[in-house]
Motif scaffolding. Structure first.
Motif, PDB file in Angstrom:
ATOM      1  N   ARG A  17      36.926  45.995  36.169  1.00 49.71           N
ATOM      2  CA  ARG A  17      37.110  44.542  35.998  1.00 49.71           C
ATOM      3  C   ARG A  17      36.084  43.785  36.816  1.00 49.71           C
ATOM      4  N   ASN A  18      35.856  44.196  38.055  1.00 50.76           N
ATOM      5  CA  ASN A  18      34.852  43.535  38.885  1.00 50.76           C
ATOM      6  C   ASN A  18      33.455  43.690  38.301  1.00 50.76           C
ATOM      7  N   LEU A  19      33.159  44.850  37.728  1.00 50.17           N
ATOM      8  CA  LEU A  19      31.845  45.050  37.106  1.00 50.17           C
ATOM      9  C   LEU A  19      31.675  44.107  35.923  1.00 50.17           C
ATOM     10  N   GLU A  77      26.295  47.096  45.989  1.00 50.70           N
ATOM     11  CA  GLU A  77      26.656  48.346  45.316  1.00 50.70           C
ATOM     12  C   GLU A  77      27.273  48.072  43.949  1.00 50.70           C
ATOM     13  N   LEU A  78      28.107  47.046  43.857  1.00 45.83           N
ATOM     14  CA  LEU A  78      28.724  46.718  42.568  1.00 45.83           C
ATOM     15  C   LEU A  78      27.677  46.244  41.564  1.00 45.83           C
ATOM     16  N   ARG A  79      26.673  45.525  42.028  1.00 47.81           N
ATOM     17  CA  ARG A  79      25.615  45.078  41.112  1.00 47.81           C
ATOM     18  C   ARG A  79      24.880  46.278  40.523  1.00 47.81           C
ATOM     19  N   VAL A 134      34.546  56.732  46.950  1.00 46.15           N
ATOM     20  CA  VAL A 134      35.132  57.512  45.855  1.00 46.15           C
ATOM     21  C   VAL A 134      35.065  56.736  44.542  1.00 46.15           C
ATOM     22  N   LEU A 135      35.340  55.447  44.595  1.00 49.52           N
ATOM     23  CA  LEU A 135      35.257  54.630  43.386  1.00 49.52           C
ATOM     24  C   LEU A 135      33.837  54.581  42.852  1.00 49.52           C
ATOM     25  N   SER A 136      32.877  54.395  43.756  1.00 46.13           N
ATOM     26  CA  SER A 136      31.474  54.351  43.325  1.00 46.13           C
ATOM     27  C   SER A 136      31.043  55.677  42.716  1.00 46.13           C
TER      28      SER A 136
END
Length: 571
Positions: free
Chosen positions: A290-292, A314-316, A248-250
């Motif tokens: 924040r993580n991004l 995925e975050l990258r 959901v966040l992605s």
């Protein structure tokens, strides 16, 4: 037998079993083996990180008569009674319920007597910061010079509330949050030992919900097992613990980057229908950005990000959708949305409008790029660069640079020095050596556009090139080149006027000799012919009637009725 929760069943029993606090366990173990054991200890740190567990292990190590130094056996009466919590010579006191001076006086009175069976009489005071100032003052003398057989072990989650007089009498040990990989490894061992079938991703969600607390992680796992039995599904963990799934966040992050408003509104609707807390969703989304930003800064440590390592790829990908400036604006906007949700009567509406605003924020473009495009448009170009249209590339994508128009291939004249079809761009500050003789320029009356094109082709800045190409032409008069602006805009003329020295250097390279560049007079636009409208002067009677209809005059006449006459005032 009554069921024992995982946090108690799998509590570490030796210094080597404690996870994530090696700096404390190693110091205590060396102190025990060398015989340099203090009489008072203060363990401080966040909840669930092992303070009480370490205090009990230290108590066992001090009173065990069977095991080696610093390694309690776990089977002697002293060890078993301490684990069960009913040892006669180890007293665990909850300072939250015993805060008065009388309670401390009773503790001091008990410390005077020798231990009934073991080597030491040990007092474990949990949440010691809850004691009153008077109780701390009463404890000072005994804490500084206790009897030889007494050891105080105090634990607190709020170190800053402990008086300095108490701190100076204790050996202080600071506990830290346990890294996620260590908690994940520990829960994996427990799941296998308990024969629990749980996927790696579901276990990661349990660990992530703990916030670095081993006890919280075990309690969450215990709750999930009670709900799902021995076979735990991924959806069970998300629903039971009230978490927001990484999917959901992605999906939300990508929808913000693509300005996909239907997906954003659908996501909020799904969260409301499933009973999710939108405030928690806002916080998790804020943490996602924040993580991004941390990844964008070049840090990819899962422990620092507070995420499982499997989520890094995925975050990258998501971090590539935004620039650093976009992420800073989005994070700042999230803080305002979260603050507004505390006072909003309709939290859902606040969340929806906030996400729509975030999607628009992500479409902002750098000011330098907009100024460059505006300069190009002011010079006469009407086609914007690719990727800047509303349906073009999204934020953070690379845009194709605008190509300058190719100059004509015909030469200036037979007497002019040969020039290549496309000159190499030169800097505006490149030195130009003046000629030794008076320059002789060719007749450029018929090739004014070609001269202008060659000068524009040698410019380093695209905005100057576009503005020059918007001019009507250029003509040579002796050692001067006159730029004919025609009907170009005032903005373009001002930009060229501010950079005449650089343009003169480029023109000198084109001509092969030093020249001076000036701007001619712009052409005046012919105003459209308008038909003369014959105006008629209203009569005095018509003008008087209009004046009488004014509200102020009408109210005055209501108070002072009488005839009104129009008089002509000579100027």
């Amino acid at each position: 037998m009554q069921y024992q929760v995982l946090a108690r069943k799998w509590r570490p029993q030796t210094f080597h079993d404690v996870v994530g606090q090696e700096h404390v366990s190693r110091t205590l173990l060396n102190a025990l083996q060398s015989g340099r054991v203090a009489h008072a200890f203060l363990f401080s740190g966040p909840r669930g990180c092992g303070k009480t567990t370490m205090a009990r292990i230290l108590a066992k190590a001090l009173n065990c008569r069977v095991g080696k130094l610093g390694e309690p056996c776990g089977i002697c009466p002293a060890c078993t009674e301490i684990v069960a919590g009913n040892a006669i010579d180890v007293l665990e006191i909850d300072a939250a319920s015993k805060t008065s001076v009388d309670d401390v006086r009773q503790l001091i009175e008990q410390s005077r007597y020798n231990p009934a069976r073991d080597r030491h009489k040990i007092f474990i005071i949990d949440e010691v910061h809850m004691l009153s100032n008077s109780a701390f003052a009463a404890l000072l003398k005994t804490l500084e010079e206790p009897p030889a057989h007494v050891v105080f072990i105090m634990a607190t989650t709020e170190y800053h509330k402990i008086p300095a007089t108490i701190l100076s009498r204790c050996q202080q040990y600071s506990f830290k949050l346990i890294p996620y990989p260590l908690i994940l490894s520990r829960l994996s061992e427990i799941s296998k030992a308990e024969d629990i079938q749980i996927s790696h991703s579901a276990l990661e969600q349990v660990v992530f919900s703990s916030g670095g607390s081993m006890r919280d992680a075990m309690s969450a796992l215990d709750q999930v097992i009670a709900f799902s039995g021995n076979h735990v599904g991924d959806d069970d963990v998300t629903k039971l613990l009230g978490l927001v799934a990484p999917r959901v966040l992605s999906q939300t992050v990508r929808a913000i980057a693509a300005t996909d408003l239907p997906v954003l509104l659908k996501t909020v609707a799904d969260l409301v229908e499933s009973g999710q807390d939108l405030t928690n969703f806002c916080r998790r989304l804020s943490g996602q950005f924040r993580n991004l930003m941390v990844l964008k800064a070049g840090i990819a440590d899962p422990a620092l990000l507070g995420i499982p390592e499997s989520m890094l790829p995925e975050l990258r990908e998501q971090s590539e959708l935004f620039s650093r400036e976009d992420l800073l604006r989005l994070f700042d906007a999230f803080q305002k949305i979260e603050a507004g949700m505390k006072y909003a009567t309709q939290v859902r509406f606040q969340m929806e409008m906030g996400l729509i605003e975030l999607a628009q924020i992500a479409r902002l473009r750098p000011l330098e790029e907009l100024v460059s495009e505006f300069s190009a448009l002011a010079g006469g170009e009407t086609n914007p660069p690719a990727g800047n249209t509303p349906g073009g590339a999204g934020p953070g994508s690379f845009r194709t640079p605008r190509k300058a128009p190719e100059p004509p291939t015909q030469t200036l004249s037979t007497s002019a020095p040969p020039a290549p079809a496309r000159m190499e761009r030169v800097g505006l500050n490149a030195p130009v050596h003046p000629p030794t003789t008076e320059p002789v320029l060719p007749d450029l009356s018929s090739d004014s556009r070609e001269l202008l094109s060659r000068i524009a082709a040698g410019m380093e800045r695209e905005s100057l090139e576009s503005c020059l190409l918007g001019f009507a032409g250029a003509r040579a008069e002796g050692a001067r080149i006159i730029l004919e602006p025609g009907q170009t805009s005032e903005f373009a003329r001002r930009l060229i006027r501010d950079n005449l020295s650089g343009i003169a250097q480029v023109a000198s390279r084109v001509m092969g000799s030093a020249v001076k560049v000036e701007i001619g007079e712009p052409e005046k636009k012919n105003p459209p012919k308008q038909e003369l409208v014959k105006r008629t002067t209203p009569s005095e009677e018509t003008l008087l009637e209009k004046v009488k209809k004014e509200p102020v005059v009408r109210s005055f006449l209501d108070v002072f009725p009488g005839p009104v006459k129009a008089e002509k005032i000579d100027s």
